[in-house]
Each structure stands twice: as C-alpha cells, then as structure tokens.
Design a protein around this motif. Structure first.
Motif, PDB file in Angstrom:
ATOM      1  N   MET A   1      -5.965   2.056  -1.953  1.00 35.40           N
ATOM      2  CA  MET A   1      -5.012   2.710  -2.819  1.00 35.40           C
ATOM      3  C   MET A   1      -4.486   1.758  -3.889  1.00 35.40           C
ATOM      4  O   MET A   1      -4.610   2.037  -5.067  1.00 35.40           O
ATOM      5  CB  MET A   1      -3.830   3.224  -2.000  1.00 35.40           C
ATOM      6  N   ILE A   2      -3.911   0.669  -3.473  1.00 35.93           N
ATOM      7  CA  ILE A   2      -3.318  -0.286  -4.401  1.00 35.93           C
ATOM      8  C   ILE A   2      -4.407  -1.112  -5.099  1.00 35.93           C
ATOM      9  O   ILE A   2      -4.220  -1.572  -6.213  1.00 35.93           O
ATOM     10  CB  ILE A   2      -2.334  -1.209  -3.658  1.00 35.93           C
ATOM     11  N   ALA A  30       3.668  -0.993  -7.520  1.00 41.42           N
ATOM     12  CA  ALA A  30       2.445  -0.194  -7.400  1.00 41.42           C
ATOM     13  C   ALA A  30       2.647   0.728  -6.205  1.00 41.42           C
ATOM     14  O   ALA A  30       3.074   0.283  -5.133  1.00 41.42           O
ATOM     15  CB  ALA A  30       1.232  -1.080  -7.182  1.00 41.42           C
ATOM     16  N   LEU A  31       2.369   1.994  -6.393  1.00 37.56           N
ATOM     17  CA  LEU A  31       2.568   2.979  -5.339  1.00 37.56           C
ATOM     18  C   LEU A  31       1.262   3.719  -5.123  1.00 37.56           C
ATOM     19  O   LEU A  31       0.683   4.273  -6.070  1.00 37.56           O
ATOM     20  CB  LEU A  31       3.665   3.969  -5.747  1.00 37.56           C
ATOM     21  N   GLY A  32       0.774   3.704  -3.893  1.00 35.84           N
ATOM     22  CA  GLY A  32      -0.447   4.419  -3.557  1.00 35.84           C
ATOM     23  C   GLY A  32      -0.156   5.450  -2.482  1.00 35.84           C
ATOM     24  O   GLY A  32       0.507   5.156  -1.491  1.00 35.84           O
ATOM     25  N   ILE A  33      -0.619   6.683  -2.690  1.00 34.26           N
ATOM     26  CA  ILE A  33      -0.407   7.762  -1.727  1.00 34.26           C
ATOM     27  C   ILE A  33      -1.760   8.383  -1.401  1.00 34.26           C
ATOM     28  O   ILE A  33      -2.533   8.706  -2.305  1.00 34.26           O
ATOM     29  CB  ILE A  33       0.534   8.845  -2.291  1.00 34.26           C
ATOM     30  N   LYS A  38      -7.372  17.445   6.497  1.00 32.45           N
ATOM     31  CA  LYS A  38      -7.615  17.930   7.860  1.00 32.45           C
ATOM     32  C   LYS A  38      -6.378  17.784   8.742  1.00 32.45           C
ATOM     33  O   LYS A  38      -5.966  18.717   9.416  1.00 32.45           O
ATOM     34  CB  LYS A  38      -8.779  17.175   8.488  1.00 32.45           C
ATOM     35  N   ASP A  39      -5.805  16.598   8.755  1.00 28.03           N
ATOM     36  CA  ASP A  39      -4.652  16.320   9.617  1.00 28.03           C
ATOM     37  C   ASP A  39      -3.322  16.709   8.989  1.00 28.03           C
ATOM     38  O   ASP A  39      -2.301  16.699   9.654  1.00 28.03           O
ATOM     39  CB  ASP A  39      -4.587  14.823   9.955  1.00 28.03           C
ATOM     40  N   LYS A  40      -3.332  16.999   7.683  1.00 25.01           N
ATOM     41  CA  LYS A  40      -2.107  17.317   6.937  1.00 25.01           C
ATOM     42  C   LYS A  40      -1.105  16.168   7.006  1.00 25.01           C
ATOM     43  O   LYS A  40       0.094  16.365   7.092  1.00 25.01           O
ATOM     44  CB  LYS A  40      -1.456  18.596   7.458  1.00 25.01           C
ATOM     45  N   ARG A  41      -1.629  14.959   7.000  1.00 22.60           N
ATOM     46  CA  ARG A  41      -0.784  13.765   7.025  1.00 22.60           C
ATOM     47  C   ARG A  41      -0.980  12.978   5.744  1.00 22.60           C
ATOM     48  O   ARG A  41      -2.020  13.054   5.113  1.00 22.60           O
ATOM     49  CB  ARG A  41      -1.128  12.876   8.212  1.00 22.60           C
ATOM     50  N   HIS A  42       0.029  12.239   5.406  1.00 23.30           N
ATOM     51  CA  HIS A  42      -0.086  11.378   4.241  1.00 23.30           C
ATOM     52  C   HIS A  42       0.291   9.954   4.635  1.00 23.30           C
ATOM     53  O   HIS A  42       0.941   9.725   5.652  1.00 23.30           O
ATOM     54  CB  HIS A  42       0.808  11.863   3.087  1.00 23.30           C
ATOM     55  N   SER A  43      -0.161   9.032   3.831  1.00 25.71           N
ATOM     56  CA  SER A  43       0.245   7.640   4.007  1.00 25.71           C
ATOM     57  C   SER A  43       0.575   7.102   2.633  1.00 25.71           C
ATOM     58  O   SER A  43       0.030   7.557   1.629  1.00 25.71           O
ATOM     59  CB  SER A  43      -0.870   6.819   4.663  1.00 25.71           C
ATOM     60  N   CYS A  44       1.502   6.186   2.599  1.00 27.28           N
ATOM     61  CA  CYS A  44       1.825   5.597   1.305  1.00 27.28           C
ATOM     62  C   CYS A  44       2.056   4.099   1.481  1.00 27.28           C
ATOM     63  O   CYS A  44       2.391   3.628   2.562  1.00 27.28           O
ATOM     64  CB  CYS A  44       3.005   6.296   0.658  1.00 27.28           C
ATOM     65  N   LYS A  45       1.828   3.389   0.402  1.00 29.02           N
ATOM     66  CA  LYS A  45       1.981   1.951   0.396  1.00 29.02           C
ATOM     67  C   LYS A  45       2.607   1.558  -0.927  1.00 29.02           C
ATOM     68  O   LYS A  45       2.223   2.072  -1.984  1.00 29.02           O
ATOM     69  CB  LYS A  45       0.619   1.282   0.566  1.00 29.02           C
ATOM     70  N   ILE A  46       3.577   0.663  -0.869  1.00 29.30           N
ATOM     71  CA  ILE A  46       4.256   0.189  -2.061  1.00 29.30           C
ATOM     72  C   ILE A  46       4.149  -1.331  -2.093  1.00 29.30           C
ATOM     73  O   ILE A  46       4.387  -1.987  -1.081  1.00 29.30           O
ATOM     74  CB  ILE A  46       5.736   0.590  -2.067  1.00 29.30           C
ATOM     75  N   GLU A  47       3.775  -1.868  -3.256  1.00 31.08           N
ATOM     76  CA  GLU A  47       3.699  -3.324  -3.429  1.00 31.08           C
ATOM     77  C   GLU A  47       4.385  -3.707  -4.720  1.00 31.08           C
ATOM     78  O   GLU A  47       4.350  -2.965  -5.702  1.00 31.08           O
ATOM     79  CB  GLU A  47       2.249  -3.799  -3.497  1.00 31.08           C
ATOM     80  N   ILE A  48       4.972  -4.882  -4.711  1.00 31.42           N
ATOM     81  CA  ILE A  48       5.549  -5.460  -5.923  1.00 31.42           C
ATOM     82  C   ILE A  48       4.459  -6.253  -6.621  1.00 31.42           C
ATOM     83  O   ILE A  48       3.825  -7.096  -6.018  1.00 31.42           O
ATOM     84  CB  ILE A  48       6.751  -6.368  -5.594  1.00 31.42           C
ATOM     85  N   LEU A  49       4.230  -5.951  -7.897  1.00 27.11           N
ATOM     86  CA  LEU A  49       3.214  -6.645  -8.668  1.00 27.11           C
ATOM     87  C   LEU A  49       3.871  -7.750  -9.481  1.00 27.11           C
ATOM     88  O   LEU A  49       4.989  -7.600  -9.957  1.00 27.11           O
ATOM     89  CB  LEU A  49       2.492  -5.682  -9.601  1.00 27.11           C
ATOM     90  N   ASP A  50       3.163  -8.840  -9.668  1.00 28.55           N
ATOM     91  CA  ASP A  50       3.694  -9.957 -10.458  1.00 28.55           C
ATOM     92  C   ASP A  50       3.409  -9.763 -11.916  1.00 28.55           C
ATOM     93  O   ASP A  50       2.456  -9.234 -12.337  1.00 28.55           O
ATOM     94  CB  ASP A  50       3.079 -11.281 -10.003  1.00 28.55           C
TER      95      ASP A  50
END
Length: 50
Positions: A1-2, A30-33, A38-50
């Motif tokens: 994602m990121i 940076a935000l990745g979703i 199938k599972d109706k689930r989501h995941s997300c990840k957030i990172e600070i970029l330099d």
C-alpha cells in the motif's frame, strides 16, 4: 500500500519547488487502505514521510 506512494514519489508534490518554501507545514503522511471484498474487512496503514 505505502510502497506505491513512496516508489512514485507522490510526496514531492507537497514539498514545494526548488528554491521556494513549501506551502505546507507539518508532517506529510502516507495513508494506504486495502479492502477485501470476500471478508468485508479493511486494513489501513499510516506512515510519516520525510
């Protein structure tokens, strides 16, 4: 994602042009979703970029 955000250097757009001050203050995030239909689930990840 990121990884795609970093590889394509999308954050450069927010850092401003050479010799000019950045129009943005603070951190660039940076935000990745991901969504699994199938599972109706989501995941997300957030990172600070330099």
């Amino acid at each position: 994602m990121i990884r795609q955000i970093k590889d394509r250097k999308y954050a450069l757009r927010f850092k401003g042009r050479l010799g000019e001050p950045s129009p943005y203050t603070g951190r660039i995030l940076a935000l990745g979703i991901a969504y699994d239909k199938k599972d109706k689930r989501h995941s997300c990840k957030i990172e600070i970029l330099d």
